[in-house]
Enzyme design. Structure first.
Site, PDB file in Angstrom:
ATOM      1  N   ASP A 267       0.866  -1.168   0.000  1.00  0.00           N
ATOM      2  CA  ASP A 267       0.000   0.000   0.000  1.00  0.00           C
ATOM      3  C   ASP A 267       0.912   1.231   0.000  1.00  0.00           C
ATOM      4  O   ASP A 267       2.140   1.123   0.106  1.00  0.00           O
ATOM      5  CB  ASP A 267      -0.961  -0.021   1.198  1.00  0.00           C
TER       6      ASP A 267
HETATM    7  C1  BGC Z   1      -5.103   3.092   0.186  1.00  0.00           C
HETATM    8  C2  BGC Z   1      -5.228   2.090  -0.928  1.00  0.00           C
HETATM    9  C3  BGC Z   1      -5.115   2.792  -2.253  1.00  0.00           C
HETATM   10  C4  BGC Z   1      -3.795   3.526  -2.307  1.00  0.00           C
HETATM   11  C5  BGC Z   1      -3.520   4.198  -3.625  1.00  0.00           C
HETATM   12  C6  BGC Z   1      -3.898   3.991   0.027  1.00  0.00           C
HETATM   13  O1  BGC Z   1      -3.896   5.033   0.939  1.00  0.00           O
HETATM   14  O2  BGC Z   1      -5.068   2.423   1.420  1.00  0.00           O
HETATM   15  O3  BGC Z   1      -6.432   1.381  -0.803  1.00  0.00           O
HETATM   16  O4  BGC Z   1      -5.269   1.887  -3.307  1.00  0.00           O
HETATM   17  O5  BGC Z   1      -3.788   4.499  -1.278  1.00  0.00           O
HETATM   18  O6  BGC Z   1      -4.270   5.322  -3.811  1.00  0.00           O
END
Ligand code: BGC
Length: 737
Positions: A267
């Site tokens: 993530d």
């Molecule tokens: C989130 C993810 C997301 C990623 C990219 C993160 O803060 O937890 O679910 O896909 O950002 O935007």
């Protein structure tokens, strides 16, 4: 550019050979480059372009605009040494420009065909804009409506969650990943993130193996079976090991047990967050811990870029581990056809927001609506009877808010609000007046009450649109108290004193606790954040042009203090019942301990939720006859057929979600009181009766035991079939190994 003209691509017909040939020509730096995903910026950023040119980037996320994407791609393909195309990623969570309901709302439709269709539309629109890969579906099971990301999740049930995830994967990935309108899906967040303590985002996760295996992992395992291309790790730790460096999850379970052959991405910054967790000392050790645990690509942060080469040359990470990650990443690029067609030509796609796309959004929005109360059959509203309709509330006419969380690209101008839709419908049928009443759901300013009450006094019927704006749910947007925000309850109370017919429509990204508000309205329709076409969908259900057919994908607590409350909890040694429960108001003075039933409940809120999982009313009542089983014993290779007759007893057409639950009566671990194992959504005309059949198979009876082994144990079981998780019709059967 075409694959044949790319100098480094071998002509081998075998994909694995092709990939191996390519890897054999890559420097270590170029390999690590493929494992790095960087964030895009509005416009084009020179630093990013340089990194791409130098072969330091495998993927870019959140760069928007097809022209800019094509330009970045040109730099990768034409100016980097090996010309390996980039894979562009974006959070297309419940729509791209045409927004479907939030995922929790989609789950409430229990209609997998519509969910798949919605994801298909999202894929086509995203692919038209140059996106190759979405970070969805989010299949984190959660029991906590305080958690803002419940909006994105499919709710509290492993079976429903698995089905929703699979439908989305089918929709995003289409028939073939190489089709120009297919995008790769990503099962996230692996795993356990939905159990963040106290529903506070990014908090710690304490999760037993039993809960992990039996509740959290099933949807991910099913995603692998559905062919999901990628997995994303979560932000949280599980029992002390951060998910991004969780070897057991990423290697033993995902690769060895499930045989997943796609790639994993972290993530956002979650690799370097290993340092903040206090799990890694510095970026080098963060890179080491996550890559050697099985992570293939790092999102946003650059610890792989700065450290992996050294870690390989110093012998800490074998180059074979790097090669394996690169192999997986390149494989998806080949599968998506990026080597042959790196650029996107929007002209080859249907325009976004076209009639078909809007219709798909409207269909799923209509089926996501859950009718929770309908006293005196107030709904559907009869346009012949109504003369003056008041529409009141901060969410009646706000296209932006009805789109919900994760709507980066959603087009507000396309949104049809409930007010606009009802107004159009009213035309020569009845008069309509509107008052917003409150500037926002959370304001404490009562000045709008005067206007709202005067509009309500004028009307014979009042429809109120209350709830939460999109900003109150979603990532990092958690609430400790899930009551209606602000003074909405007070406004509803004032309106209820006028003695009009009232309908409350709640638009929100989570279940709200409505215990105090419920008695103040004749009817309650739960609309979640219904997306672009929420307005017409709500209007159709309010006026009976469509049947309400949603069912809750998550239990609705009476109060925040009841959380977590969920239907598939394990069996207590002292289960509560209506006989043993004593409400605080009924405890006699100077009561002895024994005058309160010693069972598992709260003195104030009892032991049941406000609305159970699977619940939702139709405009007609459905009667369920007795269950009939084709046999009383099921063996290892056998099945039992469950038959039940349903009758639509009313005058309205209904779509009923018929649900089948099973309990293992005695097992080597304490098992849930019941678990959803199958469902069917069927249509019944007024007075129509229908036989519904389900097949019970042995795999529906198994569970992960205390050694984390899948077992199906001989013994007695009970099956229920009904319209919610309180289903009454049941029968006993046995499993014999
Ligand atoms: C989130 C993810 C997301 C990623 C990219 C993160 O803060 O937890 O679910 O896909 O950002 O935007």
């Amino acid at each position: 550019m075409n694959e044949k003209s790319a100098p480094y691509i071998s002509q081998s017909k075998d994909l694995n050979q092709k990939i191996e040939d390519l890897i054999s020509q890559m420097t270590l730096e170029e390999k690590v480059g493929q494992m790095s995903q960087l964030a895009g910026h509005p416009g084009l950023d020179d630093r990013l372009m340089n990194s791409i040119r130098n072969g330091e980037v495998g993927s870019v996320l959140n760069q928007v605009g097809v022209q800019d994407l094509n330009e970045l791609q040109r730099v990768a393909v034409e100016e980097s040494r090996l010309g390996i195309p980039l894979i562009f990623a974006r959070d297309v969570i419940h729509g791209f420009q045409t927004m479907m309901p939030i995922p929790l709302g989609q789950a409430a439709s229990w209609n997998m065909e519509l969910i798949e269709k919605g994801a298909r539309v999202s894929a086509v629109e995203a692919a038209r804009d140059g996106i190759h890969w979405t970070f969805a579906p989010m299949i984190d099971l959660t029991r906590d409506p305080r958690w803002g990301r419940i909006a994105e999740s499919p709710g509290e049930d492993p079976h429903l969650g698995s089905e929703v995830g699979r439908a989305m994967i089918r929709g995003f990935q289409g028939k073939n990943l190489s089709d120009k309108d297919s995008i790769a899906a990503c099962a996230k967040h692996f795993a356990g993130y939905g159990f963040s303590e106290a529903g506070r985002d990014y908090a710690f996760v304490n999760l037993s193996d039993s809960e992990l295996y039996n509740f959290v992992l099933p949807a991910f395992k099913e995603a692998v079976k559905e062919g999901v291309a990628t997995f994303m790790t979560g932000f949280s730790d599980i029992n002390g090991i951060p998910a991004t460096a969780h070897k057991r999850l990423l290697k033993s379970i995902l690769r060895e047990e499930w045989d997943f052959d796609g790639f994993t991405v972290s993530d956002w910054d979650s690799v370097v967050q290993l340092i903040t967790h206090g799990f890694a000392e510095n970026e080098e050790s963060a890179a080491y811990l996550s890559q050697s645990a099985g992570l293939d690509m790092e999102m946003a942060s650059r610890s792989f870029h700065f450290n992996l080469c050294n870690l390989v040359t110093s012998g800490k990470i074998p180059v074979t581990s790097i090669d394996q990650s690169v192999q997986r990443i390149l494989k998806l690029k080949f599968q998506l056809g990026l080597f042959q067609t790196p650029y996107t030509d929007p002209e080859l796609f249907p325009v976004s927001g076209n009639e078909d796309h809007l219709r798909a959004a409207e269909e799923i929005a209509a089926e996501s609506l859950v009718l929770l109360k309908n006293d005196f059959d107030k709904l559907p509203l009869d346009s012949d009877q109504i003369q003056k309709l008041a529409v009141i509330g901060p969410l009646a006419d706000d296209g932006f808010e009805q789109m919900g969380t994760w709507t980066f690209d959603g087009v507000e101008d396309w949104c049809l609000t409930p007010l606009k839709s009802i107004r159009k419908y009213a035309l020569d049928k009845f008069e309509l007046r509107y008052s917003k009443g409150l500037k926002t759901s959370r304001t404490k300013d009562r000045t709008g009450f005067i206007d709202a009450l005067s509009v309500a006094s004028w009307a014979d019927t009042v429809v109120m649109f209350m709830g939460e704006e999109s900003i109150l749910s979603g990532e990092a947007h958690c609430r400790a108290n899930i009551d209606l925000p602000g003074i909405q309850h007070e406004l509803i109370e004032e309106i209820s004193k006028l003695g009009k017919s009232t309908v409350l429509v709640i638009m929100a990204g989570r279940p709200l606790s409505l215990t105090q508000t419920l008695p103040l309205t004749n009817a309650l329709l739960y609309a979640w954040h219904p997306g672009t076409m929420g307005g017409p969908a709500i209007k159709d259900v309010l006026f009976g042009l469509k049947a309400p057919s949603g069912k809750l994908p998550v239990s609705f607590p009476k109060s925040s203090g009841q959380i977590p409350i969920y239907y598939n909890h394990r069996r207590s040694g002292k289960p509560a019942s209506h006989e043993t429960f004593t409400h605080i108001d009924h405890i006699p003075a100077r009561a002895a301990q024994t005058s309160v039933g010693n069972t598992s409940f709260h003195l104030d809120d009892g032991f049941e939720p406000l609305f159970p999982f699977g619940f939702g009313l139709g405009f007609s009542k459905v009667a369920y006859h007795d269950i009939e089983l084709s046999g009383r014993t099921i063996t290892k290779d056998g099945t039992i057929t469950v038959c039940i007759e349903l009758i639509n007893q009313g005058q309205h057409m209904i779509h009923e979600v018929v649900q089948l639950y099973i309990r293992d009566n005695v097992a080597s671990s304490t098992r849930p009181v019941k678990e959803l194992k199958a469902f069917q959504k069927i249509k019944l005309n007024p007075q129509e009766s229908r036989q519904v059949e389900f097949t019970i198979t042995p795999d529906m009876l198994g569970f992960y035991n205390s050694e984390n082994n899948w077992v199906v144990e001989s013994g007695d079981f009970r099956v229920w079939v009904g319209g919610d998780s309180n289903a009454r019709q049941s029968a006993k059967f046995q499993y014999q190994d």
